[in-house]
Design a protein around this motif. Structure first.
Motif, PDB file in Angstrom:
ATOM      1  N   ARG A  38       0.828  -1.209   0.000  1.00  0.00           N
ATOM      2  CA  ARG A  38       0.000   0.000   0.000  1.00  0.00           C
ATOM      3  C   ARG A  38       0.860   1.255   0.000  1.00  0.00           C
ATOM      4  N   GLU A  39       1.929   1.271   0.775  1.00  0.00           N
ATOM      5  CA  GLU A  39       2.792   2.455   0.827  1.00  0.00           C
ATOM      6  C   GLU A  39       3.340   2.803  -0.549  1.00  0.00           C
ATOM      7  N   PHE A  40       3.713   1.776  -1.319  1.00  0.00           N
ATOM      8  CA  PHE A  40       4.218   2.023  -2.668  1.00  0.00           C
ATOM      9  C   PHE A  40       3.138   2.672  -3.532  1.00  0.00           C
ATOM     10  N   PHE A  41       1.944   2.108  -3.530  1.00  0.00           N
ATOM     11  CA  PHE A  41       0.888   2.634  -4.390  1.00  0.00           C
ATOM     12  C   PHE A  41       0.380   3.991  -3.920  1.00  0.00           C
ATOM     13  N   GLN A  42       0.438   4.254  -2.625  1.00  0.00           N
ATOM     14  CA  GLN A  42       0.092   5.593  -2.136  1.00  0.00           C
ATOM     15  C   GLN A  42       1.069   6.621  -2.690  1.00  0.00           C
ATOM     16  N   ALA A  43       2.363   6.299  -2.643  1.00  0.00           N
ATOM     17  CA  ALA A  43       3.382   7.214  -3.158  1.00  0.00           C
ATOM     18  C   ALA A  43       3.261   7.381  -4.671  1.00  0.00           C
ATOM     19  N   LEU A  44       3.038   6.285  -5.381  1.00  0.00           N
ATOM     20  CA  LEU A  44       2.878   6.333  -6.836  1.00  0.00           C
ATOM     21  C   LEU A  44       1.687   7.200  -7.224  1.00  0.00           C
ATOM     22  N   SER A  45       0.568   6.997  -6.551  1.00  0.00           N
ATOM     23  CA  SER A  45      -0.649   7.755  -6.827  1.00  0.00           C
ATOM     24  C   SER A  45      -0.449   9.236  -6.542  1.00  0.00           C
ATOM     25  N   THR A  46       0.106   9.556  -5.392  1.00  0.00           N
ATOM     26  CA  THR A  46       0.285  10.948  -4.985  1.00  0.00           C
ATOM     27  C   THR A  46       1.206  11.693  -5.937  1.00  0.00           C
ATOM     28  N   HIS A  47       2.345  11.106  -6.258  1.00  0.00           N
ATOM     29  CA  HIS A  47       3.353  11.822  -7.045  1.00  0.00           C
ATOM     30  C   HIS A  47       3.174  11.645  -8.546  1.00  0.00           C
ATOM     31  N   GLY A  48       2.337  10.687  -8.945  1.00  0.00           N
ATOM     32  CA  GLY A  48       1.999  10.546 -10.349  1.00  0.00           C
ATOM     33  C   GLY A  48       0.715  11.275 -10.726  1.00  0.00           C
ATOM     34  N   GLY A  49       0.020  11.820  -9.720  1.00  0.00           N
ATOM     35  CA  GLY A  49      -1.255  12.498  -9.988  1.00  0.00           C
ATOM     36  C   GLY A  49      -2.321  11.530 -10.476  1.00  0.00           C
ATOM     37  N   ILE A  50      -2.391  10.375  -9.839  1.00  0.00           N
ATOM     38  CA  ILE A  50      -3.250   9.285 -10.299  1.00  0.00           C
ATOM     39  C   ILE A  50      -4.364   9.026  -9.283  1.00  0.00           C
ATOM     40  N   THR A  51      -5.603   8.999  -9.758  1.00  0.00           N
ATOM     41  CA  THR A  51      -6.691   8.456  -8.954  1.00  0.00           C
ATOM     42  C   THR A  51      -6.646   6.948  -9.158  1.00  0.00           C
ATOM     43  N   LEU A  52      -6.486   6.199  -8.062  1.00  0.00           N
ATOM     44  CA  LEU A  52      -6.262   4.760  -8.163  1.00  0.00           C
ATOM     45  C   LEU A  52      -7.145   4.021  -7.168  1.00  0.00           C
ATOM     46  N   HIS A  53      -7.911   3.069  -7.688  1.00  0.00           N
ATOM     47  CA  HIS A  53      -8.740   2.196  -6.853  1.00  0.00           C
ATOM     48  C   HIS A  53      -8.246   0.766  -7.043  1.00  0.00           C
ATOM     49  N   VAL A  54      -7.963   0.085  -5.937  1.00  0.00           N
ATOM     50  CA  VAL A  54      -7.502  -1.300  -5.996  1.00  0.00           C
ATOM     51  C   VAL A  54      -8.301  -2.124  -4.988  1.00  0.00           C
ATOM     52  N   ASP A  55      -8.878  -3.227  -5.476  1.00  0.00           N
ATOM     53  CA  ASP A  55      -9.706  -4.087  -4.627  1.00  0.00           C
ATOM     54  C   ASP A  55      -9.329  -5.544  -4.835  1.00  0.00           C
ATOM     55  N   THR A  56      -9.136  -6.264  -3.740  1.00  0.00           N
ATOM     56  CA  THR A  56      -8.994  -7.710  -3.815  1.00  0.00           C
ATOM     57  C   THR A  56     -10.379  -8.323  -3.688  1.00  0.00           C
ATOM     58  N   LEU A  57     -10.788  -9.055  -4.703  1.00  0.00           N
ATOM     59  CA  LEU A  57     -12.091  -9.701  -4.678  1.00  0.00           C
ATOM     60  C   LEU A  57     -12.011 -11.097  -4.079  1.00  0.00           C
ATOM     61  N   HIS A  58     -10.874 -11.772  -4.285  1.00  0.00           N
ATOM     62  CA  HIS A  58     -10.598 -13.077  -3.682  1.00  0.00           C
ATOM     63  C   HIS A  58      -9.102 -13.149  -3.439  1.00  0.00           C
ATOM     64  N   GLY A  59      -8.711 -13.978  -2.488  1.00  0.00           N
ATOM     65  CA  GLY A  59      -7.288 -14.202  -2.278  1.00  0.00           C
ATOM     66  C   GLY A  59      -6.983 -14.817  -0.937  1.00  0.00           C
ATOM     67  N   LEU A  60      -6.061 -15.774  -0.956  1.00  0.00           N
ATOM     68  CA  LEU A  60      -5.603 -16.436   0.262  1.00  0.00           C
ATOM     69  C   LEU A  60      -4.109 -16.236   0.472  1.00  0.00           C
ATOM     70  N   ASN A  61      -3.346 -16.389  -0.593  1.00  0.00           N
ATOM     71  CA  ASN A  61      -1.895 -16.354  -0.525  1.00  0.00           C
ATOM     72  C   ASN A  61      -1.393 -14.923  -0.688  1.00  0.00           C
ATOM     73  N   ALA A  62      -0.613 -14.437   0.299  1.00  0.00           N
ATOM     74  CA  ALA A  62      -0.173 -13.045   0.287  1.00  0.00           C
ATOM     75  C   ALA A  62       0.702 -12.721  -0.921  1.00  0.00           C
ATOM     76  N   HIS A  63       1.568 -13.643  -1.313  1.00  0.00           N
ATOM     77  CA  HIS A  63       2.419 -13.418  -2.486  1.00  0.00           C
ATOM     78  C   HIS A  63       1.550 -13.251  -3.734  1.00  0.00           C
ATOM     79  N   HIS A  64       0.564 -14.106  -3.889  1.00  0.00           N
ATOM     80  CA  HIS A  64      -0.316 -14.020  -5.055  1.00  0.00           C
ATOM     81  C   HIS A  64      -1.111 -12.711  -5.062  1.00  0.00           C
ATOM     82  N   ILE A  65      -1.594 -12.306  -3.896  1.00  0.00           N
ATOM     83  CA  ILE A  65      -2.365 -11.060  -3.815  1.00  0.00           C
ATOM     84  C   ILE A  65      -1.495  -9.871  -4.185  1.00  0.00           C
ATOM     85  N   ALA A  66      -0.296  -9.796  -3.612  1.00  0.00           N
ATOM     86  CA  ALA A  66       0.606  -8.679  -3.910  1.00  0.00           C
ATOM     87  C   ALA A  66       0.964  -8.648  -5.390  1.00  0.00           C
TER      88      ALA A  66
END
Length: 195
Positions: A135-163
């Motif tokens: 999340r910290e990476f995408f917060q920084a990317l969004s803020t400094h890239g001027g990007i409105t960004l929505h990210v949602d996990t709809l399913h997921g068990l494995n943290a590596h796969h989700i990331a």
């Protein structure tokens, strides 16, 4: 040429980023954080944006500053490479499946940074990498890239796969948004006259 290079030097990190929006997805990322390098490789390959990152950070403390500051520099490089954004599609979205994980990303290269983040992780670590840093990476990317960004996990068990699905989904959405729109020609994709 939709390319940019950004250097960011602080007491905590020294980072240089180069992007080419019209690349082939080539990458050469060396941040000193192995899992993060793997994620940046995914970001480049699936966005078809060439990406080179060189980072030296205070990883003897933890990986936070290196990951966040890399996000800042990549966001700044994206914004510079896009210029005034004439002729681009502007919006992008993608639904990405990776094994057990299903992640949706939607973004707008609006110049108005905003992050909506619904990506829970069942574990605090992927190897030695803190999952909260995704999340910290995408917060920084969004803020400094001027990007409105929505990210949602709809399913997921494995943290590596989700990331990884998160980085890939954002990459594919970004690929769509930065692409030239042949119907826009050299016009801004906005009624405001500026983005």
């Amino acid at each position: 040429m939709r390319q940019a290079t950004v250097s960011r030097n602080t007491a905590e990190t020294r980072i240089e980023v180069s992007v080419n929006l019209d690349g082939t997805g080539a990458y050469d990322n060396q941040t000193g954080v192995g899992f993060f390098d793997h994620m940046l490789d995914q970001l480049a390959r699936h966005s078809l944006m060439d990406l080179t990152v060189r980072a030296e950070g205070d990883t003897h403390i933890d990986d936070h500053h290196t990951v966040e500051d890399s996000g800042i520099a990549i966001g700044q490089a994206l914004a510079r490479a896009l210029g005034d954004k004439r002729g681009i599609r502007r919006y992008g979205g993608f639904l990405l499946a990776m094994d057990d994980a299903l992640v949706r990303a939607a973004l707008d290269l609006s110049g108005r940074p905003f992050l909506v983040w619904n990506v829970p992780f069942a574990t605090a670590k992927i190897g030695s990498f803190d999952t909260e840093l995704v999340r910290e990476f995408f917060q920084a990317l969004s803020t400094h890239g001027g990007i409105t960004l929505h990210v949602d996990t709809l399913h997921g068990l494995n943290a590596h796969h989700i990331a990884e699905a998160t980085f890939k989904a954002v990459a594919r959405a970004l690929r769509e948004a930065v692409e030239p729109d042949p119907r826009m020609q050299d016009r801004l994709p906005s009624t405001k006259g500026a983005l």
